[in-house]
Structure formats: C-alpha cells, structure tokens
Scaffold this motif. Structure first.
Motif, mmCIF file in Angstrom:
data_model
loop_
_atom_site.group_PDB
_atom_site.id
_atom_site.type_symbol
_atom_site.label_atom_id
_atom_site.label_comp_id
_atom_site.label_asym_id
_atom_site.label_seq_id
_atom_site.Cartn_x
_atom_site.Cartn_y
_atom_site.Cartn_z
ATOM 1 N N ILE A 18 0.839 -1.206 0.000
ATOM 2 C CA ILE A 18 0.000 0.000 0.000
ATOM 3 C C ILE A 18 0.868 1.247 0.000
ATOM 4 O O ILE A 18 0.613 2.192 -0.749
ATOM 5 N N ASP A 19 1.914 1.267 0.833
ATOM 6 C CA ASP A 19 2.804 2.429 0.877
ATOM 7 C C ASP A 19 3.500 2.649 -0.467
ATOM 8 O O ASP A 19 3.651 3.787 -0.916
ATOM 9 N N ARG A 20 3.901 1.569 -1.120
ATOM 10 C CA ARG A 20 4.533 1.664 -2.434
ATOM 11 C C ARG A 20 3.543 2.258 -3.445
ATOM 12 O O ARG A 20 3.882 3.138 -4.219
ATOM 13 N N ARG A 21 2.297 1.791 -3.415
ATOM 14 C CA ARG A 21 1.274 2.299 -4.337
ATOM 15 C C ARG A 21 0.956 3.758 -4.048
ATOM 16 O O ARG A 21 0.764 4.557 -4.962
ATOM 17 N N ILE A 22 0.928 4.144 -2.780
ATOM 18 C CA ILE A 22 0.675 5.541 -2.414
ATOM 19 C C ILE A 22 1.777 6.439 -2.959
ATOM 20 O O ILE A 22 1.504 7.488 -3.542
ATOM 21 N N ARG A 23 3.047 6.018 -2.798
ATOM 22 C CA ARG A 23 4.171 6.814 -3.326
ATOM 23 C C ARG A 23 4.056 6.952 -4.843
ATOM 24 O O ARG A 23 4.264 8.026 -5.399
ATOM 25 N N PHE A 24 3.718 5.856 -5.521
ATOM 26 C CA PHE A 24 3.560 5.872 -6.973
ATOM 27 C C PHE A 24 2.446 6.840 -7.382
ATOM 28 O O PHE A 24 2.627 7.658 -8.278
ATOM 29 N N LEU A 25 1.297 6.747 -6.727
ATOM 30 C CA LEU A 25 0.165 7.610 -7.080
ATOM 31 C C LEU A 25 0.492 9.082 -6.844
ATOM 32 O O LEU A 25 0.147 9.935 -7.673
ATOM 33 N N ILE A 26 1.162 9.376 -5.754
ATOM 34 C CA ILE A 26 1.538 10.769 -5.475
ATOM 35 C C ILE A 26 2.446 11.299 -6.574
ATOM 36 O O ILE A 26 2.252 12.411 -7.074
ATOM 37 N N LYS A 27 3.440 10.508 -6.981
ATOM 38 C CA LYS A 27 4.348 10.942 -8.050
ATOM 39 C C LYS A 27 3.594 11.167 -9.356
ATOM 40 O O LYS A 27 3.819 12.146 -10.059
ATOM 41 N N ARG A 28 2.700 10.234 -9.708
ATOM 42 C CA ARG A 28 1.938 10.361 -10.953
ATOM 43 C C ARG A 28 1.004 11.562 -10.931
ATOM 44 O O ARG A 28 0.866 12.271 -11.916
ATOM 45 N N ILE A 29 0.361 11.796 -9.810
ATOM 46 C CA ILE A 29 -0.561 12.928 -9.698
ATOM 47 C C ILE A 29 0.204 14.242 -9.760
ATOM 48 O O ILE A 29 -0.225 15.189 -10.430
ATOM 49 N N GLU A 30 1.355 14.305 -9.085
ATOM 50 C CA GLU A 30 2.163 15.528 -9.106
ATOM 51 C C GLU A 30 2.691 15.843 -10.497
ATOM 52 O O GLU A 30 2.813 17.005 -10.872
ATOM 53 N N SER A 31 2.992 14.809 -11.276
ATOM 54 C CA SER A 31 3.556 15.044 -12.608
ATOM 55 C C SER A 31 2.489 15.078 -13.705
ATOM 56 O O SER A 31 2.814 15.250 -14.879
ATOM 57 N N ALA A 32 1.231 14.942 -13.325
ATOM 58 C CA ALA A 32 0.152 14.863 -14.316
ATOM 59 C C ALA A 32 -0.056 16.187 -15.033
ATOM 60 O O ALA A 32 0.032 17.262 -14.440
ATOM 61 N N GLU A 33 -0.319 16.067 -16.312
ATOM 62 C CA GLU A 33 -0.749 17.215 -17.108
ATOM 63 C C GLU A 33 -2.101 16.823 -17.698
ATOM 64 O O GLU A 33 -2.181 16.031 -18.631
ATOM 65 N N VAL A 34 -3.148 17.378 -17.101
ATOM 66 C CA VAL A 34 -4.505 17.030 -17.497
ATOM 67 C C VAL A 34 -4.847 17.732 -18.806
ATOM 68 O O VAL A 34 -4.681 18.938 -18.938
ATOM 69 N N VAL A 35 -5.298 16.935 -19.771
ATOM 70 C CA VAL A 35 -5.689 17.450 -21.080
ATOM 71 C C VAL A 35 -7.186 17.207 -21.238
ATOM 72 O O VAL A 35 -7.638 16.072 -21.113
ATOM 73 N N ASP A 36 -7.924 18.262 -21.509
ATOM 74 C CA ASP A 36 -9.362 18.144 -21.697
ATOM 75 C C ASP A 36 -9.645 17.941 -23.181
ATOM 76 O O ASP A 36 -9.482 18.876 -23.974
ATOM 77 N N PRO A 37 -10.061 16.727 -23.589
ATOM 78 C CA PRO A 37 -10.307 16.459 -25.005
ATOM 79 C C PRO A 37 -11.343 17.390 -25.629
ATOM 80 O O PRO A 37 -11.262 17.708 -26.807
ATOM 81 N N GLU A 38 -12.292 17.872 -24.830
ATOM 82 C CA GLU A 38 -13.335 18.748 -25.360
ATOM 83 C C GLU A 38 -12.794 20.117 -25.738
ATOM 84 O O GLU A 38 -13.412 20.832 -26.514
ATOM 85 N N ARG A 39 -11.656 20.498 -25.206
ATOM 86 C CA ARG A 39 -11.061 21.796 -25.527
ATOM 87 C C ARG A 39 -10.011 21.699 -26.628
ATOM 88 O O ARG A 39 -9.319 22.671 -26.916
#
Length: 187
Positions: free
Chosen positions: A87-108
């Motif tokens: 769980i701790d490993r998955r939490i670290r992974f999710l935090i890294k992915r969320i911090e580096s995320a660039e959300v692209v809105d397909p509708e725009r």
C-alpha cells in the motif's frame, strides 16, 4: 535471522526499479504524464481510498496482531506488514503520478479533424476490413476492455495528426498493419 535468508529492501536502485515495475507502466524518458480528467480523478480517488480507509484499517490490524506475542509465526502480522508495504509503495507511486500529471481536456482540443491526445477514433483495418474504435488516453488509464489505449502505444503514435480518410501504416505487435481513419471525435 541472517539477512542472507531474508529478502529485504535495502533501498538500492534495483529495489526502486522493482518498485516502479510493480506500481504501473513507465512513461518515456523526458515525456509529460498526459491524462484525461477522468484518469486524473480516478488516481485521486484511489489515493484517497488507500490513505483514508485501507491503510488505517491495516495499521490497526497489524498493531493488534503485534500485541498477540510471537511475531515470527503470526500470520496476521506477517501478511499485514507485507500488505502495508504494498500500500505504501502504491501511495508513493500515485503521489508521483498525480504531481507530474498534465490534465488534457479532449473537449477543448483544437484541430478537431486531426487525431491528438483524447481523440476517439474509428478506423478500418484494410486487410481484415474490421472496424475498431479506440480513445487515446494516458498510460495510467489505458484499458483495452474499455476501448482506451495509451498515447505511447504503437497505434496511437502512428495515427497522431492523421485525418479522416488517411491511410496509416504501422508496426503492431502482430506485424505490419495498414488502417484507414474513418472518424475522429473528441468526447
């Protein structure tokens, strides 16, 4: 117990590589972590579930099991500690992915006649005459059963910037394929 008989993480690079592989797909070096709003929200929900619900329950179980005495043969304690590390490993992974995320809105998206990230495209395989529909999404939200492929997949890379009517050749895992773009939408 001698460390030679126990597989324990010592923080080495090999352990970090193993952690990254166990956590999810890798992004190409130097690329951004593009994802749709739906994919971003799904990662946030999973992180929240792990941090607020699963981990606290497991910590409580491990604490109870530890209080039962001999930990070497205590299945609740041993399994709980192992699951806690996962769980701790998955939490670290999710935090890294969320911090580096660039959300692209397909509708725009601009250039709606071309295939870009977030596009839902239909194409016809020229060899089999089979028509397929796929949405191009982030690496963490790709799911073939839902008709979503990663933007780093061979198909997605091949159809990038293609328009309706274009014929595209690309190397798939099954060999060379030739497809014709039938429709491009941003939903």
């Amino acid at each position: 117990m001698n460390k030679a008989f126990v597989k324990e993480a010592d923080g080495s690079a090999a352990d970090e590589d193993e952690e990254a592989l166990a956590a999810g797909p890798r992004l190409p070096a130097g690329s951004k972590n593009y994802m749709t709003r739906r994919g971003y929200d799904a990662l946030r929900v999973e992180l929240d579930q792990l941090v607020r619900i699963e981990r606290p329950k497991l910590v409580e179980t491990v604490a109870w099991a530890a209080g039962n005495g001999d930990r070497s043969e205590n299945g609740d304690y041993i399994y709980g500690k192992k699951r806690l590390r996962e769980i701790d490993r998955r939490i670290r992974f999710l935090i890294k992915r969320i911090e580096s995320a660039e959300v692209v809105d397909p509708e725009r998206q601009q250039g709606l006649e071309q295939v870009f990230f977030g596009a839902t495209l239909s194409f016809c395989d020229l060899e089999t005459e089979e028509e397929q529909t796929w949405q191009i999404v982030g690496v963490d939200e790709a799911d073939a059963t839902q008709g979503r492929i990663s933007w780093i997949s061979p198909l997605a890379r091949a159809v990038l910037k293609a328009r309706v009517g274009d014929v595209v050749r690309f190397q798939s895992p099954a060999g060379m394929r030739e497809i014709e773009i039938v429709d491009v939408q941003y939903l």
